[in-house]
Design a protein around this motif. Structure first.
Motif, short mmCIF file in Angstrom:
data_model
loop_
_atom_site.label_atom_id
_atom_site.label_comp_id
_atom_site.label_asym_id
_atom_site.label_seq_id
_atom_site.Cartn_x
_atom_site.Cartn_y
_atom_site.Cartn_z
N LEU A 1 50.24 32.11 38.62
CA LEU A 1 49.90 33.53 38.58
C LEU A 1 48.48 33.73 39.08
N ALA A 2 48.19 34.93 39.56
CA ALA A 2 46.85 35.24 40.02
C ALA A 2 45.89 35.32 38.83
N SER A 3 44.62 35.01 39.08
CA SER A 3 43.58 35.06 38.04
C SER A 3 42.80 36.36 38.15
N GLU A 4 42.35 36.87 37.03
CA GLU A 4 41.58 38.11 37.05
C GLU A 4 40.21 37.88 37.69
N ILE A 5 39.89 38.73 38.63
CA ILE A 5 38.59 38.70 39.30
C ILE A 5 37.70 39.84 38.78
N ALA A 6 38.30 40.99 38.55
CA ALA A 6 37.57 42.14 38.01
C ALA A 6 38.53 42.94 37.14
N ALA A 7 38.07 43.32 35.96
CA ALA A 7 38.93 44.05 35.02
C ALA A 7 39.22 45.46 35.49
N ALA A 8 38.25 46.08 36.14
CA ALA A 8 38.45 47.46 36.59
C ALA A 8 37.52 47.77 37.75
N VAL A 9 38.11 48.03 38.90
CA VAL A 9 37.37 48.46 40.10
C VAL A 9 37.74 49.91 40.37
N PRO A 10 36.76 50.83 40.40
CA PRO A 10 37.11 52.22 40.72
C PRO A 10 37.94 52.31 42.00
N ALA A 11 38.93 53.17 42.00
CA ALA A 11 39.86 53.24 43.12
C ALA A 11 39.16 53.46 44.45
N ASP A 12 38.07 54.22 44.44
CA ASP A 12 37.39 54.49 45.71
C ASP A 12 36.57 53.30 46.20
N ARG A 13 36.52 52.21 45.43
CA ARG A 13 35.83 50.99 45.86
C ARG A 13 36.80 49.82 46.03
N ALA A 14 38.09 50.12 45.92
CA ALA A 14 39.09 49.04 45.97
C ALA A 14 39.07 48.30 47.30
N ALA A 15 38.96 49.02 48.41
CA ALA A 15 38.97 48.37 49.72
C ALA A 15 37.79 47.43 49.87
#
Length: 211
Positions: A156-170
């Motif tokens: 499974l993939a590992s968590e890199i960031a718990a929450a990235v604002p949607a406008d910074r996802a790219a």
């Protein structure tokens, strides 16, 4: 006689990855004409893709040829149509496609809520919609994971960031993609890059999103 199964040999298979899984009627007619000319059938894949399988190569129309080498960016409907959608996964996918930072062969899966219909949990890079508190307000965000086995392994993939604002996802995904490019230069798969340098990847993502 029946055509050979896609990808099994004995014929020619061309794979097209449709941007956001969409194809308009004019493009569909172009594709149908090309498939008919080659005696090919069209099969639907699970990654916004189409397989053209026939006994002769399909002469893909010029307009559609970029789809033959497009990255695998898979998105569920997200908040665009789904009542469970928290984040706009289609908008995030469109932004990634426009940015051109994802290499062919890297699989990005974006789900608008924790149901993870796009299979983010096993992707090279996965985004799962959630809410985050920014400046005292709830905003759409994505949990970012990376290094999954794409269903080919038990990983499974590992968590890199718990929450990235949607406008910074790219920007966040771009930072992970850059880490993967560096890893490939050293002979590492995306999963191996995350396994060896997860904290470094997480720091790169934090720098990219300003956190």
């Amino acid at each position: 006689p029946a055509l050979p199964p896609a990808g099994t040999g004995g014929g020619h298979t061309t794979r097209l990855r449709l941007p956001l899984g969409d194809i308009d009627p004019r493009q569909a007619l172009l594709l149908a004409d090309a498939a008919d000319a080659a005696g090919a059938c069209v099969r639907i894949g699970i990654e916004h893709d189409l397989y053209l399988n026939g006994r002769a190569p399909v002469d893909v129309p010029n307009e559609l040829r970029p789809w033959t080498d497009a990255p695998a960016i898979v998105s569920c409907p997200g908040s665009t149509w789904c009542e469970f959608g928290i984040a706009d996964s289609r908008a995030a996918a469109a932004e990634l496609l426009a940015a051109g930072t994802i290499a062919s062969g890297t699989r990005v899966c974006i789900s608008g809520c924790p149901n993870s219909c796009a299979h983010a949990a096993v992707a090279d890079i996965g985004l799962t919609g959630r809410l985050a508190t920014v400046g005292g307000e709830k905003v759409p965000a994505f949990r970012l994971v990376a290094g999954g086995g794409n269903g080919k392994t038990a990983g499974l993939a590992s968590e890199i960031a718990a929450a990235v604002p949607a406008d910074r996802a790219a920007a966040a995904v771009g930072a992970v993609a850059e880490a993967f490019r560096e890893g490939r230069a050293n002979g590492l798969t995306p999963a191996q890059t995350v396994a060896q340098d997860r904290e470094q990847v997480a720091r790169a993502v934090g720098a990219a999103v300003g956190g």
